[in-house]
Design a protein around this motif. Structure first.
Motif, short mmCIF file in Angstrom:
data_model
loop_
_atom_site.label_atom_id
_atom_site.label_comp_id
_atom_site.label_asym_id
_atom_site.label_seq_id
_atom_site.Cartn_x
_atom_site.Cartn_y
_atom_site.Cartn_z
N ASP A 1 0.83 -1.21 0.00
CA ASP A 1 0.00 0.00 0.00
C ASP A 1 0.87 1.26 0.00
N LEU B 1 2.41 1.61 -3.46
CA LEU B 1 1.43 2.05 -4.45
C LEU B 1 1.08 3.53 -4.28
N HIS C 1 3.90 5.43 -5.77
CA HIS C 1 3.83 5.25 -7.21
C HIS C 1 2.75 6.15 -7.82
N GLN C 2 1.61 6.24 -7.17
CA GLN C 2 0.50 7.04 -7.66
C GLN C 2 0.83 8.54 -7.65
N LEU D 1 7.31 -3.79 -8.63
CA LEU D 1 6.13 -3.51 -7.83
C LEU D 1 4.93 -4.32 -8.34
N CYS E 1 2.82 -7.44 -6.43
CA CYS E 1 1.35 -7.41 -6.34
C CYS E 1 0.76 -8.73 -6.80
N ASP F 1 -4.22 -4.43 -8.86
CA ASP F 1 -3.18 -3.42 -8.60
C ASP F 1 -2.00 -3.61 -9.55
N VAL G 1 -0.46 -0.81 -12.26
CA VAL G 1 0.95 -0.40 -12.28
C VAL G 1 1.53 -0.63 -13.67
#
Length: 547
Positions: A369, A372, A375-376, A389, A393, A401, A405
């Motif tokens: 989490d 991510l 990353h977002q 990543l 996932c 997810d 990505v």
């Protein structure tokens, strides 16, 4: 060509050696030939500091400079950080005579390799020769530095026309520039010409590269395999064969060639990195960890360190269940890279893998989490980190997810290296696949002649009678081409094409046959005639069977 004059009073030299007495002796000997500007370095840190603050024309570096880095490591560092221009001379000075040490040094192409003991006369002769070579090729190196490959070719042509001792160097650089520009026929002509006059491995290697760029992967591999058998100390061919086997999908054979080269020359970090990536991809965790451990340790605290090297090592250490080392490596990675978004993501990915293997699902999901979220929030994340990543996932059951990505990697997927594209392809079916033996040859420049396209044919003849017939045909073909080259005649050209068909029918994969087609096309283009497409007698007599 008039040889350039060297103003030795303007030459700047850096002498790097642990022993002050050796540094003093070298400086004295250089002063005797007129080189007065000499700086000193007692260790690797000094050498790098000097090179960062001022350009040197010559660097004399002891192979065993200190306990941290040897001369080969330093040369690799200098080139990676662009601290040593092509116009500068780098010489390794050593008392080491063992085969492995020497071949490791030679692979990185220093300008010279001085083995102790050597005389003052040896030193002055070698330094002057290296400086003269750099001066003659000065314009070539200047064009290379800015990636002006048409300019490189033009500068090389001037050197070649001058007929100096460095004509062969200019031919090699020109051929490499032609390859870069996809002018394959012209490059092949240089490689073929050099191969017939001099037994130099790089020309045979270049010919294999031409075949590979045409999409003839099997033929390229066969040519390179012959070179590997004849010249096992020529290390570039191992890397080439590794790439061709990787293109074929035979990763086991690719890794075998990389390991064979590493056994001969253990100093090549990029080769070990390639081996580690392939081993990790195939699930050979002990092999991957062994390779990546060397890469990380060798590049740590240098300009060549890469975050994804640490992440690949961590992945395989976790899979090997080497908890103690994995914890230590994770701490090092966090301390070295945690100040960047990619470093944060990589650290969380490594933690997620550890927790997942340990059976702590909640902690693994929490780490994912956090990765991510970073990353977002970050627009541009290196594809290598993003793929790792996405993979973690998938491993933890978070497929949606993973797909999100993977989608972020976008249209740049086609430019990724082959291993990364394969990994991404398992996440995104629309990812362009790595090149394989079935790829379409790349488009050519508009420079005649067009590339020789080798169609599928009957297997090469292997009997003694066929060998004799091939030799007879090749001799007749050589005579016909020589006559046609001197004076174009349509009737002789037609007879020459018949000979090309006959030789291609019995020996389609022989290098001399391919070279003959290239030569004919060059002659035909010069005289405004059509090129000859390679074909067999059987294909002409029964075209329906080949349609």
């Amino acid at each position: 060509m008039k040889l350039p004059q060297l103003d030795l009073t303007q030459i700047r030299v850096l002498i790097a050696d642990q022993q002050s007495s050796v540094r003093t002796w070298l400086r004295t000997q250089l002063a005797l030939i007129g080189i007065q500007q000499a700086s000193m370095a007692a260790n690797a840190t000094d050498l790098l500091r000097h090179c960062k603050t001022g350009g040197f024309d010559v660097v004399l570096c002891d192979h065993h400079l200190d306990n941290q880095k040897d001369g080969v490591d330093l040369l690799e560092d200098l080139r990676y950080q662009s601290l040593l221009p092509l116009s500068s001379v780098f010489m390794i000075v050593t008392g080491e005579r063992t085969y492995k040490r020497v071949i490791s040094a030679v692979e990185f192409a220093p300008d010279d390799y001085l083995i102790k003991p050597f005389s003052a006369n040896d030193l002055s002769h070698r330094v002057m020769a290296a400086l003269m070579k750099k001066q003659i090729l000065k314009d070539v190196f200047a064009r290379l530095a800015v990636h002006d490959y048409p300019g490189v070719i033009e500068a090389c042509d001037k050197v070649i026309a001058g007929k100096t001792h460095h004509t062969l160097d200019a031919l090699r650089i020109k051929a490499e520039a032609l390859l870069t520009l996809e002018r394959l026929d012209e490059a092949a002509e240089i490689y073929a010409s050099v191969s017939t006059q001099r037994a130099v491995p790089w020309a045979r290697m270049g010919f294999a590269m031409v075949l590979q760029k045409r999409g003839l992967i099997d033929e390229a591999a066969a040519e390179a395999t012959k070179l590997n058998t004849d010249c096992p100390e020529f290390l570039s061919v191992y890397d080439f064969l590794a790439r061709t086997h990787e293109q074929r999908g035979d990763l086991a054979a690719a890794m075998e060639y990389l390991e064979r080269a590493d056994a001969l020359s253990p100093a090549n970090t990029e080769r070990l990195r390639h081996l580690g990536k392939l081993a990790s991809e195939t699930g050979d965790h002990p092999r991957a960890a062994a390779a990546m451990r060397k890469v990380v340790d060798r590049t740590h605290k240098s300009g060549r360190g890469k975050l994804d090297d640490h992440l690949t090592l961590m992945k395989n250490l976790v899979e090997e269940n080497t908890r103690k080392e994995a914890d230590e490596r994770l701490k090092t990675m966090r301390n070295s890279f945690s100040d960047t978004p990619e470093g944060i993501i990589a650290t969380e990915v490594a933690i997620a893998r550890q927790r997942h293997i340990a059976g702590d699902t909640d902690a693994a999901n929490q780490a994912i989490d956090r990765a991510l979220a970073t990353h977002q929030e970050t627009p541009d994340i290196a594809p290598t980190i993003a793929v790792d990543l996405a993979e973690v996932c998938v491993d933890t059951g978070r497929t949606d997810d993973a797909l999100k990505v993977a989608e972020r990697i976008g249209e740049g997927a086609g430019s990724l290296d082959a291993s990364l594209r394969r990994r991404l392809g398992r996440l995104r079916p629309d990812t362009p696949p790595p090149a394989s033996a079935s790829v379409t040859p790349p488009p050519m420049q508009a420079t005649p002649p067009a590339p020789v396209e080798i169609p599928a044919t009957e297997a090469p003849a292997e009997s003694l009678a066929d060998e004799i017939e091939t030799a007879r045909l090749l001799k007749a073909l050589a005579n016909a081409l020589a006559s046609l080259d001197a004076k174009w005649d349509e009737a002789e050209a037609a007879a020459c094409r018949e000979l090309l068909i006959d030789t291609f029918s019995v020996a389609p994969r022989e290098r001399e046959v391919i070279q003959a087609h290239i030569r004919y096309d060059r002659i035909a283009a010069r005289n405004g005639a059509d090129r000859h497409k390679p074909t067999t007698r059987k294909a002409i007599e029964n075209p329906a069977a080949n349609s």
